[in-house]
Design an enzyme around this catalytic site. Sequence first.
Site, short mmCIF file in Angstrom:
data_model
loop_
_atom_site.label_atom_id
_atom_site.label_comp_id
_atom_site.label_asym_id
_atom_site.label_seq_id
_atom_site.Cartn_x
_atom_site.Cartn_y
_atom_site.Cartn_z
N CYS A 121 9.23 28.38 82.12
CA CYS A 121 8.16 29.37 82.23
C CYS A 121 7.08 29.08 81.19
O CYS A 121 7.36 29.03 79.99
CB CYS A 121 8.70 30.78 82.04
SG CYS A 121 7.41 32.05 82.08
N LYS A 160 16.47 24.99 84.95
CA LYS A 160 15.16 24.68 85.50
C LYS A 160 14.22 24.44 84.33
O LYS A 160 14.13 25.26 83.41
CB LYS A 160 14.62 25.83 86.36
CG LYS A 160 13.28 25.50 87.03
CD LYS A 160 12.87 26.60 88.01
CE LYS A 160 11.64 26.16 88.81
NZ LYS A 160 10.41 26.15 88.03
#
Length: 352
Positions: A121, A160
Amino acid sequence: MLRGWIANKGNTSAERARDMVKIENIELGEFPLLLAPMEDVSDPPFRALCKKQGADMMYTEFISVEGLIRDATKSLQKLDIYDEERPIGVQIFGAELDSMMRAAEIVEAANPEVLDINYGCPVQKVVCKMAGAGILRDVKKMVELTQAVVKSTNLPVTVKTRLGWDHNTIFIEEVAERLQDIGIKALSIHARTRVQMYKGESDWSWISKVKNNPRIHIPIFGNGDIDTPQKAVEYRERYAVDGIMIGRASIGYPWIFREIKHYMATGELLPPPDIHERVDAVRQHLQHSIDWKGAKLGVVEMRRHYTNYFRGFPGIKEFRSQLVTEENPAILFEILDRMEDVYSAIEVSELV
């Protein structure tokens, strides 16, 4: 070329079994399409639509570990999982070792198939806490946090991440090896750096380098810029990834999953969804949002989605104005009925 590839693909059950992509023992198919974890998007109402349209695995919105361990209502609600969504991964983000370990225990109790850690993010409020992509500046800490989580749960742990912090610090090949060595079961890579945010072209050549590393044996999923069936097939063949994670292209368009799968199977493009299918999807999304969040919040939080479902439709601004100001669910459904009547007389090709 595509048709030849389809025709020559192995047909025996043994070949299919060898081609099956797995996260530990979770079978995802020969080339899975994953719904990316997206804040304020990939909640249960939207995930349900994507599942119907062919998504093979989905992830929750990313969840703050600090919110989880402090019993924050919004964070805990993101742990809601419905059986029809499975297999599903719960994604967490954080920067403190103890908090990550405690959160892993909470996530395991929610019984997802996978626990995923977000190291990608790029938003400042996350990065400034050395969470999300912020940790890309400290690979050693990333490895330590990941190892702690792996040891704290019986769930398969996946990650991720992005290529690196900037173009001068792309260490994704090293990161992939080190994370695999401490026990993660799959790695999803967004092919941009943090500095790029979501701008510029993604560079999948780095994902290919990870996938072609003979030491790597876990599934490698590519993410970034996949917005058409043609590109999905092109990137599958060019970069040899095990699957594709789709984010922004699915917002307001869950049909992207079925369109990619159809094109991969036949080499033919499906027509876009007509107005009836679009309105029906919005009805389902709205109703599920109300059922899950309550009438008031469900109506308000649905407002961010209307434009995406009807992007490019002529005269949509007037309908959108009504949809984002109306608070009565019954009237909202009436507005959707009127939209269906108005647009059903217009050819799909004229709408999009």
